[in-house]
Design a protein around this motif. Structure first.
Motif, short mmCIF file in Angstrom:
data_model
loop_
_atom_site.label_atom_id
_atom_site.label_comp_id
_atom_site.label_asym_id
_atom_site.label_seq_id
_atom_site.Cartn_x
_atom_site.Cartn_y
_atom_site.Cartn_z
N ALA A 90 60.29 67.54 -0.57
CA ALA A 90 61.63 67.16 -1.03
C ALA A 90 62.70 67.77 -0.13
N VAL A 91 62.50 69.01 0.30
CA VAL A 91 63.46 69.66 1.20
C VAL A 91 63.48 68.95 2.54
N LEU A 92 62.31 68.62 3.09
CA LEU A 92 62.26 67.92 4.38
C LEU A 92 62.93 66.55 4.28
N ALA A 93 62.68 65.84 3.19
CA ALA A 93 63.32 64.53 3.01
C ALA A 93 64.83 64.68 2.89
N ALA A 94 65.28 65.70 2.16
CA ALA A 94 66.72 65.93 2.02
C ALA A 94 67.35 66.26 3.36
N ALA A 95 66.68 67.09 4.15
CA ALA A 95 67.22 67.46 5.46
C ALA A 95 67.33 66.24 6.35
N HIS A 96 66.31 65.40 6.33
CA HIS A 96 66.35 64.18 7.14
C HIS A 96 67.45 63.24 6.70
N GLU A 97 67.60 63.06 5.40
CA GLU A 97 68.65 62.18 4.88
C GLU A 97 70.04 62.70 5.24
N ARG A 122 70.51 68.47 -2.58
CA ARG A 122 69.90 67.15 -2.35
C ARG A 122 68.43 67.14 -2.74
N ALA A 123 67.72 68.25 -2.47
CA ALA A 123 66.28 68.31 -2.75
C ALA A 123 65.97 68.65 -4.21
N GLY A 124 66.96 69.19 -4.93
CA GLY A 124 66.73 69.59 -6.31
C GLY A 124 65.92 70.85 -6.43
N VAL A 125 66.12 71.78 -5.48
CA VAL A 125 65.42 73.07 -5.50
C VAL A 125 66.45 74.18 -5.31
N SER A 126 66.02 75.42 -5.46
CA SER A 126 66.93 76.53 -5.22
C SER A 126 66.94 76.92 -3.75
N SER A 155 54.80 74.90 -3.99
CA SER A 155 54.74 73.49 -4.31
C SER A 155 54.94 72.62 -3.08
N GLU A 156 53.94 71.82 -2.77
CA GLU A 156 54.05 70.87 -1.66
C GLU A 156 55.12 69.83 -1.98
N ARG A 157 55.26 69.49 -3.25
CA ARG A 157 56.29 68.52 -3.63
C ARG A 157 57.68 69.05 -3.29
N SER A 158 57.93 70.33 -3.55
CA SER A 158 59.24 70.91 -3.23
C SER A 158 59.45 70.95 -1.72
N GLU A 206 60.27 78.59 -10.05
CA GLU A 206 60.99 77.40 -10.45
C GLU A 206 60.10 76.18 -10.46
N GLU A 207 58.97 76.21 -9.72
CA GLU A 207 58.05 75.07 -9.74
C GLU A 207 57.06 75.17 -10.89
N GLY A 208 57.19 76.23 -11.74
CA GLY A 208 56.34 76.33 -12.91
C GLY A 208 54.99 76.95 -12.64
#
Length: 197
Positions: free
Chosen positions: A21-28, A46-50, A15-18, A5-7
């Protein structure tokens, strides 16, 4: 060849970006809505990932939550590198007390500890991904203090750590009494005659 999914093709680094994003979503989500009912589906949305992306990085939801908390706050709880052992212990206790006075750290930490009482996976993650690292850091500080002659040679580092953090976390989680830098100072001052060489 199928792409993830990260291409990327199979075998390439995740993907470090993914991950971030998951860590940021969990914190939020921890900060905004608390732990009850929080699911991997919520994190993924929230993270926009699967969900599969999350499970490629972490074995459980609990592991994600603890890594998110640690990434957000652990550097603000680190023991200082300079000074004698008692000064470093005082600064360390102050850092923990001051951080736990901030709602953005206090609320998720209290929620994680409370939920861990009924969730073995979360309890394991709390120990392995947060508490063990903090204890190891302070244990090294105490060992250095003993080697440098600042602290008594026969000190039991585990007991000293329990005395310091037990007092801080008792106020945080049980009594509700004020926990701040002044209390941290009094705590270390009380222990000083016991631990000083």
């Amino acid at each position: 060849m199928m792409k993830s999914e990260e291409g990327r093709g199979p075998g390439r680094p995740r993907s470090e970006r993914s991950r971030r994003a998951v860590l940021a979503a969990a914190h939020e989500l921890l900060t905004d809505s608390g732990l009850p009912g929080l699911s991997v589906d919520d994190l993924a949305a929230r993270a926009g990932v699967s969900k599969n992306t999350i499970y490629r990085w972490w074995p459980t939801k609990a592991a994600v939550l603890m890594d998110a908390f640690t990434e957000a706050f652990a550097d603000r709880m680190e023991a200082p590198a300079d000074g004698d052992a008692l000064t470093r212990l005082r600064i360390q206790a102050r850092r923990v007390a001051e951080l736990m006075n901030t709602p953005e750290a206090r609320r998720p930490f209290v929620a994680l500890v409370a939920a861990a009482q009924h969730d073995p996976e979360l309890a394991d993650a709390l120990r392995e991904r947060f508490l063990d690292g903090r204890r190891a850091e302070v244990s090294r500080l105490i060992s250095t203090g003993i080697a440098d002659g600042d602290l008594r040679r026969n000190l039991d580092a585990d007991v000293i750590i329990d005395l310091i953090y037990g007092a801080l976390y008792y106020r945080l989680l049980v009594s509700g009494a004020r926990i701040d830098a002044a209390y941290a100072d009094r705590l270390i001052e009380t222990l000083t005659p016991i631990v000083r060489a």
